[in-house]
Design a protein around this motif. Structure first.
Motif, PDB file in Angstrom:
ATOM      1  N   VAL A   1       0.861  -1.187   0.000  1.00 16.60           N
ATOM      2  CA  VAL A   1       0.000   0.000   0.000  1.00 16.60           C
ATOM      3  C   VAL A   1       0.897   1.238   0.000  1.00 16.60           C
ATOM      4  O   VAL A   1       1.755   1.389   0.873  1.00 16.60           O
ATOM      5  N   ILE A   2       0.716   2.065  -1.030  1.00 20.16           N
ATOM      6  CA  ILE A   2       1.526   3.278  -1.151  1.00 20.16           C
ATOM      7  C   ILE A   2       0.658   4.476  -0.777  1.00 20.16           C
ATOM      8  O   ILE A   2      -0.403   4.693  -1.356  1.00 20.16           O
ATOM      9  N   ASP A   3       1.135   5.206   0.197  1.00 24.57           N
ATOM     10  CA  ASP A   3       0.343   6.293   0.774  1.00 24.57           C
ATOM     11  C   ASP A   3       1.015   7.640   0.504  1.00 24.57           C
ATOM     12  O   ASP A   3       2.001   7.982   1.143  1.00 24.57           O
ATOM     13  N   ALA A   4       0.449   8.362  -0.448  1.00 26.45           N
ATOM     14  CA  ALA A   4       0.953   9.717  -0.728  1.00 26.45           C
ATOM     15  C   ALA A   4       0.372  10.656   0.320  1.00 26.45           C
ATOM     16  O   ALA A   4      -0.827  10.898   0.353  1.00 26.45           O
ATOM     17  N   GLY A   5       1.225  11.178   1.185  1.00 25.74           N
ATOM     18  CA  GLY A   5       0.762  12.012   2.294  1.00 25.74           C
ATOM     19  C   GLY A   5       0.011  13.260   1.834  1.00 25.74           C
ATOM     20  O   GLY A   5       0.275  13.792   0.760  1.00 25.74           O
ATOM     21  N   HIS A   6      -0.956  13.677   2.657  1.00 23.18           N
ATOM     22  CA  HIS A   6      -1.725  14.921   2.457  1.00 23.18           C
ATOM     23  C   HIS A   6      -2.601  14.869   1.189  1.00 23.18           C
ATOM     24  O   HIS A   6      -2.810  13.801   0.638  1.00 23.18           O
ATOM     25  N   GLY A   7      -3.086  16.027   0.745  1.00 19.94           N
ATOM     26  CA  GLY A   7      -3.963  16.090  -0.432  1.00 19.94           C
ATOM     27  C   GLY A   7      -5.076  17.096  -0.255  1.00 19.94           C
ATOM     28  O   GLY A   7      -5.486  17.389   0.867  1.00 19.94           O
ATOM     29  N   ALA A   8      -5.531  17.628  -1.395  1.00 17.45           N
ATOM     30  CA  ALA A   8      -6.601  18.639  -1.454  1.00 17.45           C
ATOM     31  C   ALA A   8      -6.279  19.835  -0.547  1.00 17.45           C
ATOM     32  O   ALA A   8      -5.177  20.382  -0.623  1.00 17.45           O
ATOM     33  N   HIS A   9      -7.203  20.189   0.370  1.00 17.02           N
ATOM     34  CA  HIS A   9      -6.985  21.394   1.185  1.00 17.02           C
ATOM     35  C   HIS A   9      -5.849  21.214   2.192  1.00 17.02           C
ATOM     36  O   HIS A   9      -5.414  22.169   2.822  1.00 17.02           O
ATOM     37  N   ASP A  10      -5.381  19.991   2.348  1.00 18.13           N
ATOM     38  CA  ASP A  10      -4.224  19.730   3.211  1.00 18.13           C
ATOM     39  C   ASP A  10      -2.985  19.655   2.314  1.00 18.13           C
ATOM     40  O   ASP A  10      -2.705  18.615   1.734  1.00 18.13           O
TER      41      ASP A  10
ATOM     42  N   LYS B   1       4.545  22.362  -3.282  1.00 13.51           N
ATOM     43  CA  LYS B   1       3.733  21.881  -2.169  1.00 13.51           C
ATOM     44  C   LYS B   1       4.029  20.410  -1.920  1.00 13.51           C
ATOM     45  O   LYS B   1       4.154  19.624  -2.862  1.00 13.51           O
ATOM     46  N   GLU B   2       4.087  20.045  -0.655  1.00 14.01           N
ATOM     47  CA  GLU B   2       4.395  18.671  -0.280  1.00 14.01           C
ATOM     48  C   GLU B   2       3.446  17.670  -0.932  1.00 14.01           C
ATOM     49  O   GLU B   2       3.871  16.639  -1.445  1.00 14.01           O
ATOM     50  N   LYS B   3       2.139  17.957  -0.897  1.00 15.06           N
ATOM     51  CA  LYS B   3       1.146  16.990  -1.389  1.00 15.06           C
ATOM     52  C   LYS B   3       1.428  16.555  -2.824  1.00 15.06           C
ATOM     53  O   LYS B   3       1.233  15.392  -3.172  1.00 15.06           O
ATOM     54  N   ASN B   4       1.919  17.497  -3.668  1.00 11.47           N
ATOM     55  CA  ASN B   4       2.162  17.175  -5.076  1.00 11.47           C
ATOM     56  C   ASN B   4       3.426  16.326  -5.247  1.00 11.47           C
ATOM     57  O   ASN B   4       3.460  15.411  -6.079  1.00 11.47           O
ATOM     58  N   ILE B   5       4.452  16.647  -4.459  1.00 10.59           N
ATOM     59  CA  ILE B   5       5.698  15.866  -4.520  1.00 10.59           C
ATOM     60  C   ILE B   5       5.412  14.426  -4.088  1.00 10.59           C
ATOM     61  O   ILE B   5       5.790  13.463  -4.753  1.00 10.59           O
ATOM     62  N   ASN B   6       4.690  14.304  -2.951  1.00 10.16           N
ATOM     63  CA  ASN B   6       4.372  12.971  -2.419  1.00 10.16           C
ATOM     64  C   ASN B   6       3.615  12.133  -3.450  1.00 10.16           C
ATOM     65  O   ASN B   6       3.905  10.946  -3.635  1.00 10.16           O
ATOM     66  N   LEU B   7       2.639  12.768  -4.104  1.00 11.71           N
ATOM     67  CA  LEU B   7       1.806  12.032  -5.064  1.00 11.71           C
ATOM     68  C   LEU B   7       2.619  11.597  -6.272  1.00 11.71           C
ATOM     69  O   LEU B   7       2.537  10.442  -6.708  1.00 11.71           O
ATOM     70  N   ALA B   8       3.440  12.513  -6.809  1.00 13.36           N
ATOM     71  CA  ALA B   8       4.229  12.188  -8.001  1.00 13.36           C
ATOM     72  C   ALA B   8       5.174  11.021  -7.721  1.00 13.36           C
ATOM     73  O   ALA B   8       5.273  10.082  -8.517  1.00 13.36           O
ATOM     74  N   VAL B   9       5.841  11.051  -6.570  1.00 17.22           N
ATOM     75  CA  VAL B   9       6.789   9.978  -6.235  1.00 17.22           C
ATOM     76  C   VAL B   9       6.026   8.670  -5.992  1.00 17.22           C
ATOM     77  O   VAL B   9       6.451   7.598  -6.423  1.00 17.22           O
ATOM     78  N   SER B  10       4.873   8.759  -5.345  1.00  9.14           N
ATOM     79  CA  SER B  10       4.074   7.557  -5.059  1.00  9.14           C
ATOM     80  C   SER B  10       3.616   6.877  -6.342  1.00  9.14           C
ATOM     81  O   SER B  10       3.699   5.656  -6.465  1.00  9.14           O
TER      82      SER B  10
END
Ligand SMILES: [Zn+2]
Length: 403
Positions: free
Chosen positions: A36-45, A54-63
């Motif tokens: 299970v790969i969990d990209a931290g944060h997202g949307a208004h967070d 923004k952290e949320k975008n980096i996390n998602l791209a790497v995930s």
């Protein structure tokens, strides 16, 4: 004749369907390992915010990159994402996704931040007691997203990410996955180190999302968004690819050892992918400018000797319900629970189960009890007097330190 032919055709289509369904079943069964790969944060967070990224975008791209690599290279691994888009998932919801999919490994991906722009490099956390202020700070920041949920007080059992006292619970839990978590975390850090990332080591701290996941689980802090050149690196496609490949290689190594231990036939070596570090090597810093060494050392906390008049240890119980009237312990309200006990408080009879000085044991009893009594909760006594659970845990900790 014509109708016979039509029937035959329908019949063969039917057979084909049956065959393909059973094939896909066999294929599905072959996926024996779930990551299970969990990209931290997202949307208004947004998570941590840099000068432009923004952290949320980096996390998602790497995930997504990591998941793609695993799916392409491992036919026996099911890849599950907690999110594939820019949406908000509560911390508990992320753990729920891992648990409902029977995860074999949980990888939470985050980006670090600091009030100083100096720190840089990658670190990987497993669940545990934070030994340094810096580690506590990272957990506090990542846990604080639960405050974005309106009902966090009930949902997170009174856990307050900003209260130091709340973290005492992580001191007393038993993590049966700790060895595997550390094994994977070490592999991740080793790969980062190999690929020119500054290795800040494997660390421990109290992360809710790791605590709530019933699987080996790590939380990776890819790098510092608060450091200008590292922010450039983290936000770049090449940087994200490099980070994902490092984590992928750690996964391949972990899976290889997992298969060996499980008696599953393996190739001669783990399926590693070569990491390209040709472009932005934000990691090429002069380590002299780093102050993070001081953050890694173990600071043995001085034990403040508490009053030692209490020679007995606290006792934990699980409270199930309260009543103005005295009930017999075989009352239907207890749902067949055995060994129901009670104590009196402010003219209420309060009914309990369990009676132990072992916090891990009472947690287990509590989990069992909540199946029937939703809002059951843990209480503590010392010498017959009720005290808060946090105070009870502090007493146990201080007693242990005195030994
Ligand atoms: Zn984060």
């Amino acid at each position: 004749m014509k109708t016979q032919r039509i029937y035959l055709r329908i019949f063969s289509i039917f057979i084909l369907c049956v065959i393909s369904i059973s094939f896909s079943n066999i294929y599905a069964q072959k996926k024996i390992f779930t990551v299970v790969i969990d990209a931290g944060h997202g949307a208004h967070d947004s998570g941590a915010v840099g000068s432009f990224a923004k952290e949320k975008n980096i996390n998602l791209a790497v995930s997504l990159e990591l998941g793609k690599m695993i799916a392409e290279n491992f036919t026996d691994v099911a890849v599950v994402y907690t999110r594939k888009k820019d949406i908000f998932i509560p911390l508990q919801g992320r753990a729920d996704i891992a648990n409902s999919n029977n995860a074999d490994l949980f990888i939470s991906i985050h980006t670090n931040s600091n009030t100083s722009s100096k720190p840089y490099g990658a670190e990987t956390y497993t669940l545990g007691l934070a030994k340094t202020k810096a580690n506590t700070e990272v957990a506090r920041r990542e846990n604080s997203v639960i405050l974005l949920e309106s009902d966090y007080k009930t949902k997170y059992k009174g856990f307050d990410p900003h209260s130091v006292d709340s973290y005492i619970m992580f001191e007393f839990m038993q993590d049966k996955f700790i060895d595997q978590s550390i094994e994977f975390a070490s592999a991740v850090q080793q790969q980062f180190g190999k690929n020119h990332r500054y290795n800040r080591g494997v660390r421990q701290a109290g992360f809710w999302v790791l605590h709530a996941t019933a699987a080996p689980a790590v939380l990776i802090e890819l790098g510092f968004i608060s450091n200008r050149s590292e922010e450039q690196f983290l936000a770049s496609k090449a940087g994200q690819k490099q980070l994902a490949t490092s984590i992928y290689n750690a996964f391949a190594t972990y899976k290889y050892n997992f298969d060996k231990r499980s008696g599953i036939p393996t190739a001669k070596d783990p399926k590693l992918i070569e990491v390209k570090t040709d472009t932005l090597t934000a990691s090429k810093y002069n380590p002299d400018s780093a102050r993070n060494k001081s953050g890694i050392e173990n600071t043995k906390q001085q034990t403040a000797q508490k009053n030692t008049s209490n020679t007995n240890l606290p006792i934990f119980k699980v409270q199930i319900l309260a009543s103005r009237k005295k009930l017999s312990t075989d009352n239907a309200a207890f749902g067949g629970l055995k060994n129901v006990d009670y104590y009196e408080e402010n003219q209420w009879y309060k009914y309990t189960v369990g009676n132990t000085a072992d916090y891990a044991e009472i947690q287990e009893i509590h989990t069992q009890t909540t199946k029937k009594h939703f809002d059951a909760f843990i209480i503590a006594f010392i010498n017959g007097e009720k005290i808060s659970v946090i105070d009870a845990l502090k007493i146990i900790r201080d007693t242990k330190k005195q030994r």
